[in-house]
Design an enzyme around this catalytic site. Structure first.
Site, PDB file in Angstrom:
ATOM      1  N   HIS A  22      50.920  19.257  -0.636  1.00 20.69           N
ATOM      2  CA  HIS A  22      50.360  20.639   0.061  1.00 20.69           C
ATOM      3  C   HIS A  22      49.855  21.364  -1.256  1.00 20.69           C
ATOM      4  O   HIS A  22      50.219  21.763  -2.025  1.00 20.69           O
ATOM      5  CB  HIS A  22      51.247  21.329   0.858  1.00 20.69           C
ATOM      6  CG  HIS A  22      52.261  20.360   1.457  1.00 20.69           C
ATOM      7  ND1 HIS A  22      51.960  19.865   2.594  1.00 20.69           N
ATOM      8  CD2 HIS A  22      53.579  20.305   1.305  1.00 20.69           C
ATOM      9  CE1 HIS A  22      53.201  19.219   2.819  1.00 20.69           C
ATOM     10  NE2 HIS A  22      54.112  19.349   2.051  1.00 20.69           N
TER      11      HIS A  22
ATOM     12  N   GLU B 289      -9.601   0.870  15.662  1.00 16.20           N
ATOM     13  CA  GLU B 289      -8.911   2.073  15.380  1.00 16.20           C
ATOM     14  C   GLU B 289      -8.951   2.997  16.549  1.00 16.20           C
ATOM     15  O   GLU B 289      -9.955   3.079  17.220  1.00 16.20           O
ATOM     16  CB  GLU B 289      -9.276   2.707  13.807  1.00 16.20           C
ATOM     17  CG  GLU B 289      -8.968   1.902  12.852  1.00 16.20           C
ATOM     18  CD  GLU B 289      -7.610   1.579  12.719  1.00 16.20           C
ATOM     19  OE1 GLU B 289      -6.562   2.319  12.865  1.00 16.20           O
ATOM     20  OE2 GLU B 289      -7.399   0.218  12.209  1.00 16.20           O
TER      21      GLU B 289
ATOM     22  N   ASN C 191      44.443  23.890 -16.735  1.00 19.90           N
ATOM     23  CA  ASN C 191      43.863  23.011 -17.496  1.00 19.90           C
ATOM     24  C   ASN C 191      42.831  23.478 -18.365  1.00 19.90           C
ATOM     25  O   ASN C 191      42.309  22.693 -19.471  1.00 19.90           O
ATOM     26  CB  ASN C 191      43.369  21.560 -16.943  1.00 19.90           C
ATOM     27  CG  ASN C 191      42.432  21.761 -15.632  1.00 19.90           C
ATOM     28  OD1 ASN C 191      42.368  23.175 -14.989  1.00 19.90           O
ATOM     29  ND2 ASN C 191      41.499  21.076 -15.449  1.00 19.90           N
TER      30      ASN C 191
ATOM     31  N   LEU D 199       0.685  -1.282  -0.103  1.00 17.48           N
ATOM     32  CA  LEU D 199       0.131   0.088  -0.046  1.00 17.48           C
ATOM     33  C   LEU D 199       0.905   1.306  -0.091  1.00 17.48           C
ATOM     34  O   LEU D 199       1.659   1.417   0.959  1.00 17.48           O
ATOM     35  CB  LEU D 199      -1.096   0.029   1.193  1.00 17.48           C
ATOM     36  CG  LEU D 199      -1.792  -1.308   1.272  1.00 17.48           C
ATOM     37  CD1 LEU D 199      -2.960  -0.982   2.362  1.00 17.48           C
ATOM     38  CD2 LEU D 199      -2.655  -1.693   0.241  1.00 17.48           C
TER      39      LEU D 199
END
Length: 463
Positions: free
Chosen positions: A362, A153, A385, A10
């Protein structure tokens, strides 16, 4: 002959208490949607079929679980749990056993469900739990002999019934043929004007069908998720389970309450994981790997004896044996460290291969780079790059030494055994076994003053 099994999940609830634009069942536990957990558990029982009854956010829920071989059933309108099962039940043969699960109860174990099915044994079985505070849950009603007579319930319960602490979890097993008949007799004469699946329990009793309540040992298994507080609670239960399983398998996890696994994990013996570590995607650790505190690893494979220091983030990276990473390192996708390589503090790499024994210790950036064996990269070195349009590669040969503060402007190659002087900006290939220095000559300008120390305009003029 063992009875064939069909499972109904469900999953149609709106989840309004989540206060989210997303369907409740797509909220993750352990990095996977809640419903995914339930489906994994369901299929582990080897059913003939799994039927998922969905409603709110149906398209999104179905798309997120498109790889699962389930039968999707739409519940519209949503008139309660009994009505939901009624949408799926016509497709189930009468001689099957039906197991009803809930998409927002993600932590139930397969072993618990197997015990429930065995307890039902051709009759009706329900999974119950004893809650110290049962507020909001349906209560299991028993007669003076302890036999189950029904479930009421919370909103419909009397004061005496509300004092009962044995609660119905909603998980239920029943013969398909009988369940079909009971569902046809349901009505919505209750406080919520809904068709309750739990009403079939009283019908079973009235029809003389044996009703068995199997008590779950761990209440966390059946804890539903209706808001973000309960979602967080489910997350911690799930993470604690994973941590304990891995500790039993030979992995040291210093604090299982501060461990987060959000994907697939594999580890060799004697791995050690410090506090606050998050593992996402597919993470594989060799034997003796150590992960320092507050690291994030996503889609990572590390070889035996590799150590990751604190506060490092690894994403889509691999490392061989006995590598050293961090602290405060960031390894981005495409990074590959060969055996014995070292990437130190405040170093970032991307699409870079660091060769055996090479060191980038580093404050450096190695992007789109190929470093050979035993390369030493000084502090503050970067590969330039990207030219604003395309990415370019940098190649550094075996045994090269790159001085601190160097910029390597790609595409460029540094030769085997080459040395680059500190502070250089290298724009052309550097030859093997040579010292390359690319920086302007130093000069001193005497009498120069900083802007704030310069004389006022007009000072010293005759005007």
């Amino acid at each position: 002959m063992e009875q064939a099994l069909s499972i109904v999940v469900l999953a149609a609830g709106k989840g309004t208490r989540m206060r989210s634009r997303y369907p409740k069942l797509l909220h993750p536990v352990g990095g996977r949607p809640m419903l995914d957990h339930v489906l994994r558990t369901a299929f582990s029982l080897e059913p003939e079929a799994v039927h998922v009854v969905h409603g709110h956010g149906a398209e999104a829920v179905q798309a997120a679980h498109a790889d699962w071989p389930v039968r999707w059933v739409v519940q519209e309108p949503q008139l309660g749990t009994g009505h939901a099962v009624e949408q799926a039940i016509p497709a189930i043969p009468d001689d099957h056993q039906v197991l009803v699960l809930y998409g927002d109860v993600p932590l139930v174990r397969p072993e618990t469900l197997q015990a429930l099915l065995a307890e039902a044994d051709g009759g009706l079985g329900l999974l119950s739990v004893d809650f110290p505070d049962p507020t909001g849950y349906g209560r299991v009603l028993r007669d003076g002999h302890g036999a189950v007579t029904g479930v009421v319930e919370h909103k419909d319960a009397t004061a005496a019934q509300r004092r009962v602490t044995e609660c119905n979890t909603g998980l239920l097993a029943a013969p398909a043929g009988r369940l079909k008949a009971w569902l046809q007799r349901l009505d919505n004469d209750n406080a919520q004007a809904e068709y309750y699946l739990t009403d079939v329990i009283a019908m079973a009793v009235a029809d003389g069908v044996r009703v068995a309540a199997y008590p779950v040992a761990d209440p966390a298994e059946v804890q539903g998720v209706n808001d973000r507080v309960q979602l967080a609670a489910a997350e911690r239960v799930w993470q604690r389970r994973q941590a304990e399983d891995w500790m039993r398998a030979g992995v040291t996890i210093l604090d299982p309450d501060r461990f987060d696994l959000r994907g697939h994990f594999a580890a060799g013996e004697d791995c050690r994981i410090d506090v606050g570590v998050v593992l996402e995607g597919r993470v594989e650790l060799g034997a003796g790997v150590e992960i320092g505190p507050h690291c994030v690893l996503r889609d990572v494979a590390l070889g035996d004896g590799t150590r990751v220091e604190a506060h490092s983030v690894l994403d889509g990276a691999t490392a061989g044996r006995n590598c050293r990473i961090g602290p405060f390192a960031r390894l981005r996708p495409g990074t590959d460290l060969a055996d014995g390589a070292k990437v130190g503090n405040f170093v970032e790499t991307k699409a870079a291969r660091i060769g055996p024994g090479s060191k980038v210790n580093h404050l450096s950036y190695m992007g789109d780079a190929e470093l050979g064996r035993d390369v030493n990269v000084g502090a503050g070195t970067i590969t330039c790059n990207y030219d604003g349009h395309s990415k370019h590669r940098t190649e550094i040969g075996d045994g090269a030494f790159i001085g601190s503060g160097t910029q390597l402007v790609a595409p460029v190659r540094v030769g085997r055994g080459a040395t680059i002087g500190a502070g250089s900006t290298v724009t052309r290939d550097a030859p093997d076994e040579a010292l390359t220095v690319a920086r302007s000559a130093q000069r001193s300008i005497h009498g120069w003053r900083r802007p704030g120390q310069r004389p006022d305009r007009g000072e010293g003029s005759d005007a």
